[in-house]
Scaffold this motif. Structure first.
Motif, PDB file in Angstrom:
ATOM      1  N   LEU A  36      88.750  37.333 112.698  1.00 11.78           N
ATOM      2  CA  LEU A  36      89.769  36.498 112.071  1.00 11.78           C
ATOM      3  C   LEU A  36      89.736  36.605 110.557  1.00 11.78           C
ATOM      4  N   GLN A  39      91.541  39.562 109.037  1.00 14.55           N
ATOM      5  CA  GLN A  39      92.993  39.664 109.152  1.00 14.55           C
ATOM      6  C   GLN A  39      93.653  39.566 107.781  1.00 14.55           C
ATOM      7  N   ARG A  45      95.409  33.077 111.108  1.00 13.64           N
ATOM      8  CA  ARG A  45      94.033  33.239 111.568  1.00 13.64           C
ATOM      9  C   ARG A  45      93.749  32.129 112.572  1.00 13.64           C
TER      10      ARG A  45
END
Length: 227
Positions: A36, A39, A45
């Motif tokens: 996450l 990203q 996220r």
């Protein structure tokens, strides 16, 4: 093609707008957090939090999950020296889990269908919200007079928006996971508020009965069996 999310099974129910802090220590969920964080900034996220119906968080092969969950948006990440993480998330949007993949990644992923709050019963929700608010205030007073820890700020700054109120009541009342899951899965705000009226009235009545017992509660405790 259905949206796909990382899935985090938990023994609790998350609601939109509510804060959920988590301590991440399992390797597969450390990998999820790293995924996450990596990203792009403009990418949400978020991962799906789904309550466990049966099984254990640490044994994905044995877990049975409820089919309605809520995404958790990553807001704060603190990496500890040993590789664990303390994270703060906020519930964002409800979904229905339509499929689970336990093979593609170290953590579970799932295909989901988004469940926005439908329109059509706003007037009913507006009528129900003040009633739920009144019963919830009474419930909180009973909790506080009974020695339970209740956030004073919560009792004084309850939201009036029906949907926000319905999520806050569902998340903060001392309900079972099954009760909370029923509220999360409610088709709309009006149904959720109506169910909360029933649950809060039940809980307030039980609290009132306990407060009326003329002996210390410790004297009513049943000894635990050694088996």
């Amino acid at each position: 093609m259905s949206p796909r999310l990382p899935v985090f099974p938990l023994g609790t129910v998350l609601f939109p707008g509510l804060v959920l802090p988590l301590h991440i220590f399992e390797d597969r969920y450390r990998e999820l957090v790293r995924h996450l964080v990596a990203q792009p900034e403009d990418t949400p996220r978020e991962f799906g939090v789904v309550a466990i119906r049966r099984g254990w968080e640490a044994a994905s092969a044995e877990v049975s999950l409820h089919d309605i969950g809520c995404t958790a948006e990553l807001r704060q990440v603190t990496e500890l020296d040993d590789g664990r993480f303390d994270i703060v998330t906020v519930g964002r949007r409800r979904f229905r889990l339509t499929g689970v993949d336990a093979e593609s990644r170290p953590y579970l992923t799932g295909e989901v269908e988004w469940l926005p709050e439908p329109s059509g019963q706003e007037d009913l929700a507006e009528l129900l919200a003040p009633r739920v608010l009144a019963v919830f205030r009474r419930y909180l007073r009973l909790m506080r007079t009974g020695g339970e820890a209740v956030d004073v700020e919560l009792t004084e700054q309850l939201p009036e928006d029906p949907t926000v109120l319905s999520h806050l009541v569902a998340a903060t009342a001392a309900l079972t996971v099954e009760d909370r899951q029923e509220l999360l899965a409610a088709d709309d705000t009006a149904i959720r508020l109506r169910n909360e009226l029933r649950l809060l009235s039940r809980e307030a009545a039980l609290l009132g009965q306990v407060r009326a017992v003329p002996v210390p509660l410790s004297e009513l405790a049943v000894p635990v069996s050694a088996n």
